[in-house]
Design a protein around this motif. Structure first.
Motif, short mmCIF file in Angstrom:
data_model
loop_
_atom_site.label_atom_id
_atom_site.label_comp_id
_atom_site.label_asym_id
_atom_site.label_seq_id
_atom_site.Cartn_x
_atom_site.Cartn_y
_atom_site.Cartn_z
N ALA A 178 0.82 -1.21 0.00
CA ALA A 178 0.00 0.00 0.00
C ALA A 178 0.86 1.26 0.00
CB ALA A 178 -0.93 0.00 1.21
N LYS A 179 2.04 1.15 0.57
CA LYS A 179 2.95 2.30 0.64
C LYS A 179 4.08 2.20 -0.38
CE LYS A 179 2.22 3.13 5.59
NZ LYS A 179 2.87 3.26 6.93
N ASN A 180 4.08 1.13 -1.19
CA ASN A 180 5.19 0.91 -2.14
C ASN A 180 6.53 1.01 -1.41
OD1 ASN A 180 3.72 0.44 -4.48
ND2 ASN A 180 3.62 2.60 -5.02
N THR A 181 6.60 0.39 -0.28
CA THR A 181 7.80 0.47 0.56
C THR A 181 8.29 -0.92 0.93
OG1 THR A 181 7.09 2.60 1.49
CG2 THR A 181 8.77 1.40 2.71
N VAL A 182 9.59 -1.09 0.85
CA VAL A 182 10.20 -2.34 1.30
C VAL A 182 11.15 -2.03 2.46
CG1 VAL A 182 9.97 -3.61 -0.86
CG2 VAL A 182 11.99 -2.19 -0.47
N TYR A 183 11.31 -3.01 3.31
CA TYR A 183 12.14 -2.84 4.49
C TYR A 183 13.17 -3.97 4.56
CZ TYR A 183 8.01 -0.10 5.74
OH TYR A 183 6.97 0.79 5.72
N LEU A 184 14.30 -3.68 5.18
CA LEU A 184 15.28 -4.70 5.47
C LEU A 184 15.60 -4.60 6.95
CD1 LEU A 184 17.03 -6.94 4.19
CD2 LEU A 184 18.89 -5.26 4.09
N GLU A 185 15.13 -5.57 7.71
CA GLU A 185 15.40 -5.63 9.13
C GLU A 185 16.70 -6.40 9.32
OE1 GLU A 185 12.95 -4.30 11.30
OE2 GLU A 185 14.47 -4.44 12.87
N MET A 186 17.68 -5.72 9.89
CA MET A 186 19.01 -6.30 10.04
C MET A 186 19.25 -6.55 11.53
SD MET A 186 20.84 -3.56 7.50
CE MET A 186 22.46 -4.26 7.66
N ASN A 187 19.39 -7.79 11.91
CA ASN A 187 19.64 -8.16 13.30
C ASN A 187 20.98 -8.90 13.41
OD1 ASN A 187 17.06 -7.19 14.31
ND2 ASN A 187 16.14 -9.00 13.37
N SER A 188 21.52 -8.90 14.61
CA SER A 188 22.79 -9.59 14.87
C SER A 188 23.82 -9.22 13.81
CB SER A 188 22.57 -11.11 14.89
OG SER A 188 21.64 -11.48 15.88
N VAL A 189 23.95 -7.95 13.54
CA VAL A 189 24.85 -7.50 12.48
C VAL A 189 26.30 -7.80 12.83
CG1 VAL A 189 23.28 -5.76 11.59
CG2 VAL A 189 24.93 -5.15 13.39
N LYS A 190 27.10 -7.97 11.78
CA LYS A 190 28.52 -8.29 11.92
C LYS A 190 29.33 -7.23 11.18
CE LYS A 190 27.40 -13.23 11.70
NZ LYS A 190 27.65 -14.51 10.96
N PRO A 191 30.60 -7.08 11.54
CA PRO A 191 31.44 -6.11 10.82
C PRO A 191 31.46 -6.35 9.31
CG PRO A 191 32.53 -6.77 12.83
CD PRO A 191 31.30 -7.65 12.71
N GLU A 192 31.35 -7.59 8.89
CA GLU A 192 31.35 -7.89 7.45
C GLU A 192 30.07 -7.47 6.75
OE1 GLU A 192 32.04 -10.02 9.96
OE2 GLU A 192 31.27 -12.05 9.53
N ASP A 193 29.08 -7.00 7.51
CA ASP A 193 27.88 -6.44 6.90
C ASP A 193 28.07 -4.98 6.50
OD1 ASP A 193 25.91 -8.27 9.32
OD2 ASP A 193 26.32 -8.80 7.22
N THR A 194 29.20 -4.42 6.86
CA THR A 194 29.49 -3.03 6.50
C THR A 194 29.53 -2.88 4.99
OG1 THR A 194 30.72 -2.57 8.53
CG2 THR A 194 31.22 -1.19 6.62
N ALA A 195 28.72 -1.96 4.48
CA ALA A 195 28.61 -1.77 3.03
C ALA A 195 27.65 -0.61 2.75
CB ALA A 195 28.09 -3.05 2.35
N VAL A 196 27.62 -0.21 1.50
CA VAL A 196 26.55 0.67 1.04
C VAL A 196 25.42 -0.23 0.56
CG1 VAL A 196 25.86 2.46 -0.59
CG2 VAL A 196 28.18 2.47 0.37
#
Length: 120
Positions: free
Chosen positions: A75-93
């Motif tokens: 309805a909002k044309n919106t997507v989400y990315l819920e990021m949990n337990s993040v790690k240093p290797e998740d660092t990125a654009v």
């Protein structure tokens, strides 16, 4: 004209959580593929997640499976990315992507990117 507006990036400690949002506008996206890619320094852009809600299809990369969850609000044309337990290797654009075909194909529209930095 398709426009993608991302938000939610920032600095987070390892083990923490972050939520990215991408609001799309410019056309009806009900049958589009929508997803997230990321690019770390010195590395190629890689797919993180992709969903085609009209087909009941969702992809999540093995590297984030069990930690990241993608959801959408049609309805909002919106997507989400819920990021949990993040790690240093998740660092990125992180880039939002939408396509009338499939995520990452040549006809994909890209957001401007949002930086996610995970400190150890």
């Amino acid at each position: 004209q398709v426009q993608l507006k991302e938000s939610g990036g920032g600095l987070v400690q390892a083990g923490g959580s972050l939520r990215l949002s991408c609001a799309a506008s410019g056309r009806t996206f009900s049958s589009y593929a929508m997803g997230w890619f990321r690019q770390a320094p010195g590395k190629e852009r890689e797919g993180v997640s992709c969903t085609i809600t009209s087909e009941g299809y969702t992809y999540i990369a093995d590297s984030v499976k069990g930690r990241f969850t993608m959801s959408s609000d049609n309805a909002k044309n919106t997507v989400y990315l819920e990021m949990n337990s993040v790690k240093p290797e998740d660092t990125a654009v992180y880039y939002c992507a939408v396509s009338p075909a499939a995520c990452g194909t040549p006809d994909t529209y890209w957001g401007q990117g949002t930086q996610v930095t995970v400190s150890s």
